[in-house]
Design a protein around this motif. Structure first.
Motif, mmCIF file in Angstrom:
data_model
loop_
_atom_site.group_PDB
_atom_site.id
_atom_site.type_symbol
_atom_site.label_atom_id
_atom_site.label_comp_id
_atom_site.label_asym_id
_atom_site.label_seq_id
_atom_site.Cartn_x
_atom_site.Cartn_y
_atom_site.Cartn_z
ATOM 1 N N ASP A 119 0.806 -1.215 0.000
ATOM 2 C CA ASP A 119 0.000 0.000 0.000
ATOM 3 C C ASP A 119 0.842 1.269 0.000
ATOM 4 O O ASP A 119 0.309 2.368 -0.134
ATOM 5 N N GLY A 120 2.139 1.138 0.226
ATOM 6 C CA GLY A 120 3.026 2.294 0.268
ATOM 7 C C GLY A 120 2.924 3.103 1.537
ATOM 8 O O GLY A 120 3.366 4.243 1.592
ATOM 9 N N ASP A 121 2.353 2.482 2.599
ATOM 10 C CA ASP A 121 2.178 3.248 3.829
ATOM 11 C C ASP A 121 2.958 2.714 5.025
ATOM 12 O O ASP A 121 2.772 3.201 6.148
ATOM 13 N N THR A 122 3.835 1.751 4.809
ATOM 14 C CA THR A 122 4.667 1.204 5.873
ATOM 15 C C THR A 122 5.962 0.690 5.261
ATOM 16 O O THR A 122 5.946 0.149 4.157
ATOM 17 N N VAL A 123 7.062 0.868 5.991
ATOM 18 C CA VAL A 123 8.318 0.260 5.544
ATOM 19 C C VAL A 123 8.756 -0.798 6.549
ATOM 20 O O VAL A 123 8.503 -0.689 7.748
ATOM 21 N N LEU A 124 9.369 -1.825 6.016
ATOM 22 C CA LEU A 124 9.965 -2.882 6.820
ATOM 23 C C LEU A 124 11.472 -2.743 6.662
ATOM 24 O O LEU A 124 11.998 -2.830 5.555
ATOM 25 N N VAL A 125 12.142 -2.501 7.776
ATOM 26 C CA VAL A 125 13.588 -2.342 7.760
ATOM 27 C C VAL A 125 14.189 -3.577 8.425
ATOM 28 O O VAL A 125 13.983 -3.802 9.617
ATOM 29 N N ARG A 126 14.874 -4.381 7.637
ATOM 30 C CA ARG A 126 15.546 -5.561 8.180
ATOM 31 C C ARG A 126 16.931 -5.113 8.614
ATOM 32 O O ARG A 126 17.680 -4.523 7.820
ATOM 33 N N VAL A 127 17.242 -5.388 9.881
ATOM 34 C CA VAL A 127 18.462 -4.863 10.491
ATOM 35 C C VAL A 127 19.237 -5.959 11.209
ATOM 36 O O VAL A 127 18.684 -7.021 11.510
ATOM 37 N N ASP A 128 20.482 -5.660 11.483
ATOM 38 C CA ASP A 128 21.255 -6.453 12.424
ATOM 39 C C ASP A 128 21.326 -5.607 13.688
ATOM 40 O O ASP A 128 22.016 -4.585 13.730
ATOM 41 N N GLN A 129 20.543 -5.998 14.685
ATOM 42 C CA GLN A 129 20.417 -5.241 15.930
ATOM 43 C C GLN A 129 21.572 -5.569 16.854
ATOM 44 O O GLN A 129 21.841 -6.732 17.151
ATOM 45 N N VAL A 130 22.241 -4.539 17.346
ATOM 46 C CA VAL A 130 23.294 -4.689 18.347
ATOM 47 C C VAL A 130 22.686 -4.308 19.690
ATOM 48 O O VAL A 130 22.268 -3.173 19.886
#
Length: 151
Positions: A119-130
């Motif tokens: 829908d263009g209203d949310t982003v998913l950010v895949r990260v390496d969390q420290v």
């Protein structure tokens, strides 16, 4: 439909109602207009469906396990910074400023990928969390209060 731009630092006063605005004004949020200084690809910016405050939710997920870590908020500039620096930048609604995850805590989010939802209203950010993702010190923001199901 015309969008009204407001300046968060002025308490939401319409920009047209202020005089002698400083050159380095606080980021603006409102409608489909990008924040000043944002150089987000115009084609990407056109696909974003922002809330009335100019923000979109950004879900941070651990890239290798799928663990949902947190939810933050981004505008065009925060998304641009995230895409270009490899570090998650969010807009703090409470402090009304940008923050780079880990700059003060050391709990850095190294960006592995960013995806826009259908829908263009949310982003998913895949990260390496420290370290911890949550401001409470927990690994995620979603493990402290699991709600019971009424089955």
């Amino acid at each position: 439909m015309t969008s009204r731009t407001t300046d968060s630092a002025s308490g939401g006063t319409p920009a047209a109602d202020r005089s002698a605005e400083p050159a380095a004004a606080a980021p603006r949020h409102g409608g489909a207009e990008p924040a000043p200084g944002a150089v987000l690809d115009p084609a990407l910016a056109a696909r974003l469906k922002r809330g009335a405050d100019g923000l979109i939710p950004a879900i941070a997920q651990q890239y290798d396990t799928g663990e949902v870590l947190m939810l933050g908020w981004m505008d065009d500039e925060a998304l641009h910074r995230t895409l270009t620096t490899g570090r998650c930048t969010y807009w703090s609604r409470s402090r009304q400023e940008y923050w780079v995850k880990g700059d003060t805590s050391g709990h850095v989010q190294h960006v592995k990928s960013v995806a826009l939802d259908c829908d263009g209203d949310t982003v998913l950010v895949r990260v390496d969390q420290v370290g911890a993702a949550c401001h409470t010190g927990d690994r995620t923001c979603f493990d402290a209060d699991v709600l019971p199901l009424g089955r």
